[in-house]
Design an enzyme around this catalytic site. Structure first.
Site, PDB file in Angstrom:
ATOM      1  N   ASN A   8      53.366 -48.137  -1.527  1.00 53.09           N
ATOM      2  CA  ASN A   8      54.321 -48.204  -0.415  1.00 53.09           C
ATOM      3  C   ASN A   8      55.705 -48.122  -1.056  1.00 53.09           C
ATOM      4  O   ASN A   8      56.218 -49.104  -1.582  1.00 53.09           O
ATOM      5  CB  ASN A   8      54.119 -49.529   0.327  1.00 53.09           C
ATOM      6  CG  ASN A   8      55.044 -49.673   1.511  1.00 53.09           C
ATOM      7  OD1 ASN A   8      55.906 -48.806   1.754  1.00 53.09           O
ATOM      8  ND2 ASN A   8      54.902 -50.748   2.250  1.00 53.09           N
ATOM      9  N   ARG A  92      51.599 -44.969   1.863  1.00 55.84           N
ATOM     10  CA  ARG A  92      52.100 -45.265   3.208  1.00 55.84           C
ATOM     11  C   ARG A  92      53.278 -44.339   3.481  1.00 55.84           C
ATOM     12  O   ARG A  92      54.242 -44.303   2.717  1.00 55.84           O
ATOM     13  CB  ARG A  92      52.564 -46.716   3.275  1.00 55.84           C
ATOM     14  CG  ARG A  92      53.112 -47.042   4.636  1.00 55.84           C
ATOM     15  CD  ARG A  92      53.642 -48.449   4.694  1.00 55.84           C
ATOM     16  NE  ARG A  92      54.059 -48.736   6.057  1.00 55.84           N
ATOM     17  CZ  ARG A  92      55.008 -49.601   6.367  1.00 55.84           C
ATOM     18  NH1 ARG A  92      55.633 -50.273   5.436  1.00 55.84           N
ATOM     19  NH2 ARG A  92      55.324 -49.801   7.627  1.00 55.84           N
ATOM     20  N   HIS A 181      54.114 -49.116  12.582  1.00 53.65           N
ATOM     21  CA  HIS A 181      53.171 -50.199  12.265  1.00 53.65           C
ATOM     22  C   HIS A 181      51.775 -49.843  12.768  1.00 53.65           C
ATOM     23  O   HIS A 181      50.952 -50.722  13.030  1.00 53.65           O
ATOM     24  CB  HIS A 181      53.562 -51.549  12.917  1.00 53.65           C
ATOM     25  CG  HIS A 181      54.802 -52.178  12.383  1.00 53.65           C
ATOM     26  ND1 HIS A 181      55.661 -52.917  13.162  1.00 53.65           N
ATOM     27  CD2 HIS A 181      55.343 -52.185  11.146  1.00 53.65           C
ATOM     28  CE1 HIS A 181      56.668 -53.357  12.426  1.00 53.65           C
ATOM     29  NE2 HIS A 181      56.510 -52.916  11.193  1.00 53.65           N
ATOM     30  N   ARG A 242      67.073 -56.011  12.714  1.00 51.58           N
ATOM     31  CA  ARG A 242      67.310 -54.929  13.680  1.00 51.58           C
ATOM     32  C   ARG A 242      67.476 -55.482  15.090  1.00 51.58           C
ATOM     33  O   ARG A 242      66.826 -56.459  15.456  1.00 51.58           O
ATOM     34  CB  ARG A 242      66.139 -53.940  13.681  1.00 51.58           C
ATOM     35  CG  ARG A 242      65.927 -53.262  12.371  1.00 51.58           C
ATOM     36  CD  ARG A 242      64.841 -52.181  12.507  1.00 51.58           C
ATOM     37  NE  ARG A 242      64.343 -51.811  11.207  1.00 51.58           N
ATOM     38  CZ  ARG A 242      63.050 -51.788  10.865  1.00 51.58           C
ATOM     39  NH1 ARG A 242      62.116 -52.078  11.749  1.00 51.58           N
ATOM     40  NH2 ARG A 242      62.703 -51.447   9.648  1.00 51.58           N
ATOM     41  N   GLU A 385      47.461 -53.972   5.630  1.00 48.76           N
ATOM     42  CA  GLU A 385      47.718 -52.532   5.723  1.00 48.76           C
ATOM     43  C   GLU A 385      47.239 -51.801   4.475  1.00 48.76           C
ATOM     44  O   GLU A 385      46.783 -50.663   4.560  1.00 48.76           O
ATOM     45  CB  GLU A 385      49.218 -52.289   5.939  1.00 48.76           C
ATOM     46  CG  GLU A 385      49.660 -52.677   7.341  1.00 48.76           C
ATOM     47  CD  GLU A 385      51.154 -52.910   7.458  1.00 48.76           C
ATOM     48  OE1 GLU A 385      51.623 -53.936   6.926  1.00 48.76           O
ATOM     49  OE2 GLU A 385      51.837 -52.082   8.073  1.00 48.76           O
TER      50      GLU A 385
END
Ligand code: ADP
Length: 401
Positions: A8, A92, A181, A242, A385
């Site tokens: 990732n 990813r 996601h 965010r 993940e």
């Protein structure tokens, strides 16, 4: 035993794991590590292997140096690519645009196509591509696979995917909801179905991925029907840094009247807003400590976070229709019992009731936290993940043989 190397790659870090794709979701990976502060004077490599942590600090110029340092360290520990049977490298990739709905075996053309998506994900895809290019150079004999964060949501119903914006402009610039996601929502929703002892197709559910980034998904019969992130990961829930959904008019206002450039506004909304912008911290452990000290900014930030989360929950309960399960995952969702309790407070009339004792148990694998008489089951399911990427990559490579 066969393993997948999962990468990732971010703008200043590379996270990696070596994973047995057949492992149980709660098992620790064989190796996990991170190269941080790439391009900064205080670069750092950390590797976890066999219960031990190995770190080294030194400047790491770029992604090539980062992955090279990591692999050298793994070789020295006896768990490098030449020590193990690696069958795939899984990457990813944040944005697959309209092009990628499934994982893809990487070749030069696929890299170019991921590069074509950069305008849609200028903060993420360039770093993902760096990781892919470096890893292909360093591990040329192993097939590489891209797994897209947008993939699970590629077939959202048009009414959920398409914004009410001029359709010619939207069409020319691929403006629509993609959702992110996806690997996590897919992974925990499959686990929730398994916990209900039902096939995915028989379960209607809402999954809440609450990490530093946060998103919600409404999933009907295994198919996502809505999700809170949009064309970019900026939309939807309030997050660590965010904004989540705000009136887009705020952007015009700041541009015209605050003397801010578009890049400054982008930074403001992505990096200096959310819980951090409101309370000064983005870690929910610190936020809780501040709330306990009666810090008013922290309390307000928390309430704004919960308010927005409940708005999405409510609308997704309507989107899904009959709801069988609500699942919390990721750093906040797995660990913060206050968030879970407040998100679902006073929803008994909608069939949701949390058991406070179950909710207070420490994060220790997948668990149910609803009361026995709750019509809707509430689960906490740790996301994984990397395992999901490992499984998808290995399965795709096996198909290609
Ligand atoms: P990401 O992958 O988006 O960086 P994670 O899913 O790892 O995020 O979540 C990180 C966040 O989880 C932290 O910023 C923190 O807010 C929250 N978190 C982690 N551990 C705990 C905990 N024990 N209690 C409350 N919040 C936690």
């Amino acid at each position: 035993m066969s393993y997948a190397f999962v990468i990732n790659s971010g703008s200043s870090s590379i996270k990696f794991q070596i994973v047995d794709p057949a492992a149980d979701a709660s098992e620790a990976p064989l190796v996990s590590g991170v190269v941080e502060q790439i391009g900064e004077p205080n670069g750092r490599l950390t590797v976890h292997y066999q219960g031990e942590k190995h770190s080294e600090q030194r400047p790491i110029a770029d992604h090539t140096a980062g992955l090279h340092t990591a692999i050298k360290r793994l070789e020295a520990l006896g768990c490098g690519p030449s020590d193990l049977h690696l069958v795939a490298v899984g990457h990813r990739v944040v944005h697959g645009g309209l092009v990628f709905s499934q994982p893809e075996v990487i070749n030069d053309q696929v890299v170019d196509m991921i590069r074509d998506q950069i305008p849609l994900a200028p903060l993420h895809n360039p770093a993902n591509i760096d990781g892919i290019e470096v890893a292909r150079e360093l591990l040329p004999d192993i097939p590489h696979v891209a797994v897209f964060d947008t993939g699970f949501f590629a077939h959202l119903p048009p009414a959920a995917a398409i914004y009410a914006i001029n359709k010619d402009v939207a069409g020319d610039h691929q403006v629509r909801r993609y959702g992110f996601h996806g690997t996590s929502h897919e992974f925990v929703s499959a686990q929730a179905a398994a916990m209900l002892d039902l096939p995915d197709a028989a379960v209607n559910q809402i999954t809440l991925h609450l990490g530093n980034g946060a998103s919600a998904a409404a999933i009907r019969g295994g198919e996502p029907v809505d999700t809170s992130m949009g064309m970019t990961p900026l939309a939807g829930l309030v997050m660590g840094t965010r904004t989540g959904d705000i009136d887009p008019g705020v952007i015009f206002h700041l541009y015209r009247h605050a003397g801010m450039s578009i890049d400054e506004i982008d930074q403001l909304l992505n990096k200096k807003s959310g819980v951090k912008g409101l309370a000064g911290v983005n870690d929910f452990r610190e936020l809780r400590a501040m709330i306990q000290e009666e810090d008013q900014d922290a309390w307000l930030a928390y309430n704004i976070y919960i308010h927005q989360l409940r708005r999405f929950l409510g609308s997704y309960m309507i989107s899904v229709g009959r709801v069988d399960a609500i699942t919390f995952t990721a750093g906040v969702g797995e660990n913060d019992r206050f968030v879970r309790a407040d998100a679902l407070a006073n929803l008994e009339m909608y069939g949701v009731k949390i058991d406070p004792e179950r909710n207070a148990l420490p994060n220790d694998g997948p668990r149910e936290i609803s009361a026995d008489d709750s019509q809707i089951k509430v689960f906490v399911i740790p996301t994984n993940e990397e395992l999901a990427i490992a499984q998808k990559s290995v399965a795709l490579v096996a198909d290609h043989r």
